[in-house]
Scaffold this motif. Structure first.
Motif, short mmCIF file in Angstrom:
data_model
loop_
_atom_site.label_atom_id
_atom_site.label_comp_id
_atom_site.label_asym_id
_atom_site.label_seq_id
_atom_site.Cartn_x
_atom_site.Cartn_y
_atom_site.Cartn_z
N GLY A 161 -20.46 -18.95 -73.23
CA GLY A 161 -20.15 -17.88 -72.28
C GLY A 161 -18.67 -17.82 -71.94
O GLY A 161 -18.04 -16.74 -72.03
N PHE A 162 -18.11 -18.96 -71.58
CA PHE A 162 -16.69 -18.96 -71.20
C PHE A 162 -15.75 -18.97 -72.42
O PHE A 162 -14.65 -18.44 -72.35
CB PHE A 162 -16.39 -20.16 -70.31
CG PHE A 162 -17.02 -20.06 -68.95
CD1 PHE A 162 -16.75 -18.98 -68.13
CD2 PHE A 162 -17.88 -21.06 -68.49
CE1 PHE A 162 -17.33 -18.89 -66.87
CE2 PHE A 162 -18.46 -20.96 -67.23
CZ PHE A 162 -18.19 -19.88 -66.42
N GLY A 163 -16.19 -19.59 -73.51
CA GLY A 163 -15.33 -19.66 -74.69
C GLY A 163 -15.20 -18.33 -75.41
O GLY A 163 -14.22 -18.11 -76.13
N GLY A 164 -16.13 -17.41 -75.25
CA GLY A 164 -16.06 -16.11 -75.91
C GLY A 164 -15.35 -15.04 -75.11
O GLY A 164 -15.24 -13.89 -75.60
N LEU A 165 -14.88 -15.37 -73.92
CA LEU A 165 -14.18 -14.37 -73.12
C LEU A 165 -12.81 -14.06 -73.74
O LEU A 165 -12.08 -14.97 -74.14
CB LEU A 165 -14.00 -14.86 -71.68
CG LEU A 165 -15.29 -14.98 -70.85
CD1 LEU A 165 -14.98 -15.57 -69.48
CD2 LEU A 165 -15.98 -13.64 -70.71
N ALA A 166 -12.47 -12.81 -73.80
CA ALA A 166 -11.19 -12.37 -74.35
C ALA A 166 -10.72 -11.16 -73.56
O ALA A 166 -11.54 -10.39 -73.04
CB ALA A 166 -11.31 -12.03 -75.84
N ARG A 167 -9.42 -10.99 -73.50
CA ARG A 167 -8.84 -9.87 -72.78
C ARG A 167 -8.22 -8.90 -73.79
O ARG A 167 -7.26 -9.23 -74.48
CB ARG A 167 -7.77 -10.36 -71.80
CG ARG A 167 -7.20 -9.25 -70.93
CD ARG A 167 -6.10 -9.76 -70.04
NE ARG A 167 -4.96 -10.24 -70.80
CZ ARG A 167 -3.80 -10.63 -70.26
NH1 ARG A 167 -3.65 -10.58 -68.95
NH2 ARG A 167 -2.82 -11.06 -71.03
N GLY A 168 -8.79 -7.72 -73.88
CA GLY A 168 -8.25 -6.69 -74.76
C GLY A 168 -7.18 -5.88 -74.04
O GLY A 168 -7.37 -5.44 -72.90
N ARG A 169 -6.06 -5.67 -74.72
CA ARG A 169 -4.95 -4.93 -74.13
C ARG A 169 -4.63 -3.72 -74.99
O ARG A 169 -4.86 -3.71 -76.20
CB ARG A 169 -3.71 -5.83 -74.01
CG ARG A 169 -3.87 -6.97 -73.04
CD ARG A 169 -2.56 -7.70 -72.82
NE ARG A 169 -2.07 -8.32 -74.05
CZ ARG A 169 -0.88 -8.92 -74.14
NH1 ARG A 169 -0.07 -8.95 -73.09
NH2 ARG A 169 -0.50 -9.46 -75.28
N ALA A 170 -4.08 -2.70 -74.34
CA ALA A 170 -3.68 -1.49 -75.07
C ALA A 170 -2.55 -1.82 -76.03
O ALA A 170 -1.60 -2.53 -75.67
CB ALA A 170 -3.27 -0.40 -74.09
N GLY A 171 -2.62 -1.30 -77.23
CA GLY A 171 -1.62 -1.57 -78.23
C GLY A 171 -1.84 -2.85 -79.00
O GLY A 171 -1.05 -3.18 -79.89
N ARG A 172 -2.92 -3.58 -78.71
CA ARG A 172 -3.25 -4.81 -79.42
C ARG A 172 -4.66 -4.69 -79.97
O ARG A 172 -5.49 -3.96 -79.45
CB ARG A 172 -3.17 -6.03 -78.50
CG ARG A 172 -1.87 -6.13 -77.73
CD ARG A 172 -0.75 -6.62 -78.61
NE ARG A 172 0.49 -6.81 -77.84
CZ ARG A 172 1.61 -7.28 -78.35
NH1 ARG A 172 1.66 -7.60 -79.64
NH2 ARG A 172 2.68 -7.41 -77.62
N ALA A 173 -4.91 -5.42 -81.03
CA ALA A 173 -6.24 -5.43 -81.64
C ALA A 173 -6.53 -6.83 -82.15
O ALA A 173 -5.62 -7.61 -82.46
CB ALA A 173 -6.33 -4.42 -82.78
N TRP A 174 -7.82 -7.14 -82.22
CA TRP A 174 -8.28 -8.41 -82.75
C TRP A 174 -8.99 -8.16 -84.07
O TRP A 174 -9.87 -7.32 -84.16
CB TRP A 174 -9.25 -9.11 -81.80
CG TRP A 174 -8.65 -9.51 -80.48
CD1 TRP A 174 -8.71 -8.82 -79.31
CD2 TRP A 174 -7.94 -10.70 -80.20
NE1 TRP A 174 -8.06 -9.49 -78.32
CE2 TRP A 174 -7.58 -10.66 -78.83
CE3 TRP A 174 -7.56 -11.80 -80.95
CZ2 TRP A 174 -6.87 -11.68 -78.23
CZ3 TRP A 174 -6.85 -12.82 -80.34
CH2 TRP A 174 -6.51 -12.76 -78.99
#
Length: 378
Positions: A161-174
């Motif tokens: 649960g905690f290890g999969g958290l990610a913050r998506g930002r504008a102008g960036r991609a994963w």
């Protein structure tokens, strides 16, 4: 017997071309690719009013030699397109499966709660902590196999649960992958939950500017140049840009160098479009070559064009000489106009009567006076 003429409409086939029989006809001036037709000679002297239809066969007459004709200026050769690179058709950007960040927070909280309850169940929870969480007093028999299994399940749930958290930002991609296989791209923003087992690679998808170093090029006359190019681009397909090539910035630089070797660049102020025409051609070529690898090019514009050091001095001297010649020609034209206007006014108004000798003297004196007044040597 036959003669040649230009295209003759059917309604004028029976008319004579004005040449008397037996008289020498001056050969007409022929140009290359002139279409001519063969006409029977009896039609040239026919008196009947009704035209006679004769099948006409077009012919090509070559250009005559020694007629003072100038060759037609050659058209600019269009830039030939090179074959575009082929990429893996399966390597195309697609959205990855992600969950909202709330799901990861909930899973992590459940893992922590399970570990706390297992500790209380085993009787290892301190009484002050049990009272703080509102748990009743319980004395367990210690850790057993069931307690260890509960700990393992709670730890895995909390880590996922905690290890999969990610913050998506504008102008960036994963860009996500698993065992070397592309699994998708995350372009969403905000708090997200991504499978923690999938490796992530961050890609910048913002609009970017790249200013090159001085690159070799040539002008329309073949003179060596040094050109600095400004490229406006961005990553359009993250899968192809990141996985299809080693480095998209290096690939972009090499595409610009190859385009400069094929497109002549004219310095600013030229008569053939200057840097604007060269920038349009460079943009078209570079955009076509980078599109298959997921890079989108919006503009390729030369921002600084200068001649190479080995030819710069000669070109500078030639430009100064041409500028000086144009200035002297303009000055001479203005002086001649002024002299002509002065002499015309003097004679038309009857102020002076001049013969040829006096007119020449007056023109000479006026020319010297006007040139001296403008600060130019006679």
């Amino acid at each position: 017997m036959s003669t040649t003429t230009s295209h003759t409409p059917p309604e004028s086939e029976g008319q004579s071309d004005g040449a008397a029989p037996g008289a020498g006809v001056r050969p007409a001036r022929l140009i290359q690719n002139e279409a001519t037709t063969e006409i029977p000679v009896h039609l040239l002297f026919r008196d009947g009013p009704d035209p006679v239809r004769v099948p006409l066969a077009p012919a090509l007459v070559g250009r005559r030699q020694d007629t003072g004709e100038r060759p037609r200026p050659g058209r600019p050769v269009p830039v030939r397109r090179r074959p575009l690179p082929e990429t893996d058709p399966e390597l195309a950007e697609r959205p990855a499966r992600v969950l909202p960040g709330a799901a990861g927070l909930l899973a992590g909280a459940c893992g922590l709660t399970g570990a706390l309850v297992t500790t209380w169940w085993a009787g290892l929870l301190p009484p002050p902590a049990g009272r703080a969480f509102g748990l009743p007093a319980y004395t367990g028999s210690g850790l057993g196999l069931a307690h260890w299994a509960a700990y393992a399940g709670s730890g895995l749930l909390g880590a996922a649960g905690f290890g999969g958290l990610a913050r998506g930002r504008a102008g960036r991609a994963w860009v996500l992958g698993l065992f070397g296989r592309y699994r998708g791209t995350v372009r969403r923003t905000g708090l997200l939950w991504v499978n923690p087992l999938l490796p992530r690679r961050r890609v910048d998808v913002r609009l970017r500017h790249w200013r090159s170093e001085a690159m070799p090029a040539v002008d329309p006359d073949g003179m060596a140049l040094r050109v600095v190019v400004l490229v406006v681009w961005r990553v359009r397909d993250t899968a192809r840009a990141l996985l299809g090539i080693d480095d998209h910035e290096t690939y972009l630089r090499e595409c610009v160098e190859a385009a400069l070797a094929r497109v002549p660049v004219e310095p600013a102020g030229g008569a053939r479009g200057g840097t604007t025409a060269a920038g349009d051609a460079l943009t078209r070529l570079v955009a076509e070559e980078t599109a298959p690898v997921g890079v989108e090019v919006f503009s390729v514009q030369p921002v600084r064009v200068e001649y190479a050091p080995e030819v710069a001095a000669a070109v500078h001297r030639r430009r100064i000489a041409a500028l000086d010649a144009r200035q002297r020609a303009s000055l001479l034209g203005s002086v001649v106009d002024s002299v002509e206007d002065t002499v015309t006014r003097l004679t038309t108004r009857g102020l002076v009567e001049l013969d040829d000798y006096d007119r020449k003297v007056l023109v000479r004196d006026l020319t010297v006076a006007f040139c001296s007044g403008r600060g130019e040597p006679v």
